[in-house]
Structure formats: C-alpha cells, structure tokens
Design an enzyme around this catalytic site. Structure first.
Site, short mmCIF file in Angstrom:
data_model
loop_
_atom_site.label_atom_id
_atom_site.label_comp_id
_atom_site.label_asym_id
_atom_site.label_seq_id
_atom_site.Cartn_x
_atom_site.Cartn_y
_atom_site.Cartn_z
CG ASP A 104 6.54 -13.43 -6.00
OD1 ASP A 104 5.17 -13.42 -5.46
OD2 ASP A 104 7.72 -13.43 -5.01
CD GLU A 129 6.14 -9.73 -1.36
OE1 GLU A 129 6.23 -9.82 -0.01
OE2 GLU A 129 6.31 -10.54 -2.00
NE ARG A 164 9.34 -18.90 4.05
CZ ARG A 164 8.64 -18.86 3.11
NH1 ARG A 164 9.21 -19.18 2.43
NH2 ARG A 164 7.50 -18.09 2.57
N GLY A 165 12.29 -24.68 6.70
CA GLY A 165 13.18 -25.36 7.32
C GLY A 165 13.07 -26.61 7.12
CE1 TYR A 223 0.54 -14.40 4.81
CE2 TYR A 223 0.77 -12.27 5.19
CZ TYR A 223 1.34 -13.42 5.13
OH TYR A 223 2.85 -13.23 5.60
CG MET A 224 -7.41 -11.57 1.61
SD MET A 224 -9.04 -10.49 1.80
CE MET A 224 -10.07 -11.03 0.81
N GLY A 243 9.57 -23.71 -4.84
CA GLY A 243 10.34 -22.39 -5.61
C GLY A 243 11.90 -22.79 -4.83
CB THR A 248 11.03 -25.94 -2.17
OG1 THR A 248 10.95 -25.01 -1.07
CG2 THR A 248 10.46 -27.24 -1.73
#
Length: 534
Positions: free
Chosen positions: A305, A405, A249-250, A457-458, A274, A277
C-alpha cells in the site's frame, strides 16, 4: 499491505477470550491512534485530521516567540531520529575493521577476521556522520499545495537523517554471526528479492550461518524448523513471486520469541513487514536490550500500500501499480470497446492509503473516477458519483472507476470482525458500488452494463518488476550493512532518492496517507476530470 501485529503489546498471537481481545485491540489503538478510522462527510477524512493533529501536537510544545525555537526544534529532531547503536547499550562493545570490501570476496577464515586483505585503502564506506535531508521543498506559505510547515510562517528548518550503507567498523565477527530472516503479513512483490540480497550480502561479509524462519513470527514456535539459506539456495528465487519462507500473521509473544532466538543462537534478525510487523520488531529489540543480549534487529519495510511514513516508496508498490494496469486496461476494453453504455469497476489494494489507486489512475489514463479512503464522497445526490457517472455515459458512452479497498467504508455495514493482525475486516466496496450503479440506472430507466474486476491476489503474488528489483536489492544490502555497523531497532528505506536508516518508532506512529491537497492528487483529478463528490 502492512500487518498490525499484536506484538506491539507483549503478544503476537490474537487473544482467544473476549476480555483479552478487547484489551488487545485497545493496545493496538493506543499505538496506532489513527488506525481503523474512516472518512467522515465533512470534506476532510478523520485520518487526515488525526495526522494533522499528531503533527500539530508535536509542535504545540514549541514556543515560537522564543528566538531559539528553531535551534531547539533541530536538537529535538536529532534526538528523535538518532538510531540506536550497540554502544548505547553495551559501552564496551568492540569494533573490528570491516570485512566488506569489493576488492576481494574471499570468504573470511578463522585465521583472518580483521577484514579483507587489500593493497590500498578502499573508499566505499559511509561515514557515521553522513546525513540525508528529510524535506527538500521550501514552502513559502501554509496555503501552498501539499505544504508541510512547522510554524505559521513556514520557516525553513533543516531535518537530517542517517545515510545508509557499509561502515568502516563493524561490531560483529562474521564467524560468530547466526543471521535469521522472517517475512510477515501478506504477500508482496519483491519479498524473494530482498531475501536473496540479504543472504548474498551476509556471505560477502563472511557469515556462514544463515537461516530463514518459516511463516513469519509463527516460525519461532517449536513445531516449525528453520530453513538453512545460502547463495546457492536463493540464487534464482527472485525469478518468482511469493516468499521462499512463507508468510503469516500473529505468532508467539515477544518473550517467547526472544527465548527462541537465544536457544537458536540468533544474533542478527532481519524482519520484512509493514507497520505492525515493525512494531513487533521494535518490541523484540527492546526485550533483547532488557535482557542484555547483543543482537541486531533490522527491519525492511514491506507494504504494497506504500503507507510507511517518511519514505519515498516501499518495495512492491511500483509492481502493484504496473500490474494494476492490466486490470484497468481489461476493464477499459470490456466497457469502452465491447459494451453498450458500459461501466468498468476495478478495486485495488489500499486499506487506509490510496496511493496504488491514485498512481494507477495516473499511469493508465483510462480512469474516469478514482475513489480513495482519504477523500470522502457521496454516491447519491446532485454531486454524487452516480450523477457524474450518468453524465459520463451520456457524453462518452462508457466509464471506468478505480476504487481503493478502504474507500467508502461508511456506506457498508460495520462488523466487529478482525483478522489475526487486529485489522478490521473491510466490506467489499467494489461489489457495493456495482450494485448501487445497477440499481440507480434501473430506477431511472437507462441501460448500463456494469463489470467488476478485483485483481488483488493476482497482483500480490506476481514477481517484482525491474524498478522494485533494484529497490529490493539495495534495501537488502543496506539492512545487512546496518546490522554489521552495530545498529538495532532500525529500518531501512529510501528518502528523496537516497537510502537511509530510521528508528522504528518514528515510522510506525500512524500509516502514511495521500494528502488531498497534494500536487499528486491534484494531478490525478486533472487526469480523470472528476469533480468533488460532496
């Protein structure tokens, strides 16, 4: 999940000073007015009201008493969804017969750059006037489930968008092209599949110079070398998860990125990411036009998502729903078959959109309670989640909860912490619910064995499944077709099962969210049997 890259201003690198950081986040909020807002307790989320308000505001300028309002709306829609083309900025841009034809795949030579030789005309091209219908349901009333109406009478208005695919004329000579690919934000199943197909399709057009920019926009910095790509390099890369190019990121500011592109001789840029971006890609496109540079910038929406506007789905979503079944099934077996009065909690991705949690709940058939950011809920009280959980343990003996989340963030202590993309760092709603359940049942003197699973993360790191593999393949191909056709500042997606090109600004206005009045959410409630928790 899409990253909200600071490139939407003129910076892609998170400011270091307090004043700069404040200014930076103000720019993000001005570009994404709904970003970061959480549900209130009135029954409709702030984000849902914001989306409705945005749609209402876009229609508020329409005078419905004008007998010509429908025609004027259609004309305005066509202007907004017109995709930028090289000829718009370079009227003298020269077109060439396409080098993309399936009859021969002989590499284009310097002597022959006028298309592949063929003994007959090929009818595999898309006409520039081909369109795809954006909305396919004709609602008869605003009160119909999931109704999206322009006027109070739900008048049917056709809304057409551009069909994706190869064109008969191209605006770049393959031998002059240097194409670059970048992957930004977080990991998502299917990244390698898209990279692979972009490279393969570029080679079919005859492109010899293809590179990957490592670690997203950061790769345009001087310290990171570009990665040469070819079919040989990417042939089997789709067999594993992650990104061949790495993600981050960034990065540098827009001006520095364009400077780097000029120095490297890049005239095609494919951006996988996304909302944020894509905002960065649009800023790069605008800077290139400002400088008079003939460069095609094409986005491929990457958000696990599934929160990109106007599209049926984004790549990685189907895989995420499928992989979530493993976690849900584990929780079900743990609490339903192996624990006395067991409660399983599974937290899934979804900062502002509950699509994964909703679809995973529907697919598994094992979820008793599904909680998403778009639908507010109470934990305590006569209609709260805990009261219903008590009922489930008394009647079923066990229960499984699926929570996105971003749900229930109003219960957690707010912080000012943000990640490198400007996203608010969320509290762990799964841990909070686990603690509240244990506390509740301890206070009433009833036993409850609570297990919590976070497979985030899996899921992100796994390989794309067959459905996403097909989607990634077609998206990668159409991204290249769009660039060669001379389009820039566009993204490619799937709409009503057809592949389309959309102008980037139209898909990044705000994140797509679950409509609490949609049939899909109603189906989810029917499956879980849960009541309103307000």
């Amino acid at each position: 999940m899409g990253s909200l890259s600071p490139a939407i201003s003129s910076k892609l690198l998170l400011p270091t000073t307090t004043s700069d950081r404040t200014s930076f986040h103000a720019l993000i909020r001005s570009s994404f007015p709904c970003h970061g807002e959480r549900p209130n307790m009135i029954g409709v989320s702030k984000r849902t009201r914001c989306v409705a308000s945005a749609e209402k505001n876009s229609n508020s300028a329409i005078d419905f008493s004008d007998p010509e309002w429908k025609t004027k709306f259609e004309e305005d829609f066509e202007k907004r969804f017109n995709i930028p083309h090289m000829r718009d900025f370079f009227p003298d841009a020269v077109s060439y017969p396409s080098t993309f034809c399936l009859r021969m795949r002989t590499p284009v030579s310097e002597e022959f750059a006028q298309g592949y030789p063929s003994d007959e005309e090929w009818h595999g091209y898309i006409n520039n006037n081909d369109r795809v219908l954006l909305k396919v349901i004709r609602y008869s009333s605003p009160t119909s489930a999931g109704a999206e109406c322009i006027d109070p009478d739900c008048t049917w208005v056709e809304q057409w968008i551009h069909r994706a695919g190869p064109r008969e004329k191209i605006y770049f000579k393959p031998e002059d092209v240097k194409a670059a690919i970048i992957t930004c934000g977080g990991l998502c199943p299917g990244l390698n599949d898209v990279i692979r197909q972009i490279v393969i399709t570029l080679e079919i057009y005859g492109v010899k110079k293809i590179v990957g920019i490592p670690f997203g926009y950061r790769g345009f910095g001087n310290e990171l070398a570009e990665i040469p790509l070819s079919r040989k390099v990417v042939q089997n890369v789709h067999l594993s998860g992650g990104s061949l190019l790495g993600v981050s990121r960034g990065g540098p500011n827009v001006s520095e990125i364009v400077d780097s592109m000029q120095e490297r001789g890049i005239n095609m840029l494919f951006v996988l990411g996304g909302n944020g971006t894509h905002a960065g890609a649009n800023a790069i496109h605008n800077e290139l036009i400002k400088r008079g540079l003939k460069v095609a910038v094409v986005g491929v929406p990457k958000t696990i998502d599934n929160d990109i506007l106007l599209m049926d789905k984004t790549f990685g979503f189907d895989t995420a729903v499928e992989e979530a079944q493993r976690a849900i099934n584990s929780a079900y077996i743990e609490v339903a078959h192996s624990a006395y009065r067991g409660v399983g909690i599974v937290k899934l991705m979804g900062r502002s959109s509950g699509f994964i949690a909703m679809q995973a709940a529907l697919a598994s058939g094992q979820i008793d309670i599904c909680l998403i950011p778009e639908v507010p809920f109470e934990l305590h009280g006569p209609h709260g989640v805990l009261k219903h959980l008590k009922y489930l343990l008394e009647t079923k003996g066990s229960a499984v909860i699926c929570v996105a989340e971003g749900a229930g963030q109003n219960f957690l202590e707010k912080t000012n912490a943000k990640d490198a993309s400007g996203n608010v760092v969320l509290g762990d709603i799964g841990v909070h619910i686990q603690q509240e359940i244990k506390k509740y049942f301890k206070e009433i003197g009833d036993p409850a064995d609570v297990k919590y699973i976070d497979p985030t993360y899996m899921i992100r790191a796994c390989r794309a499944n067959a459905s996403d593999g097909i989607l990634c393949t077609v998206l990668g191909q159409n991204a290249v077709h769009g660039a060669f056709a001379g389009y820039s500042g566009i993204t490619v997606g799937i709409c009503n099962t057809h592949y389309v090109y959309l102008p980037i600004p139209q898909v990044i206005s705000y994140p797509r969210t679950v409509d609490p009045n949609s049939r899909m959410w109603h189906r989810c409630l029917t499956s879980t049997g849960q009541p309103d928790f307000i």
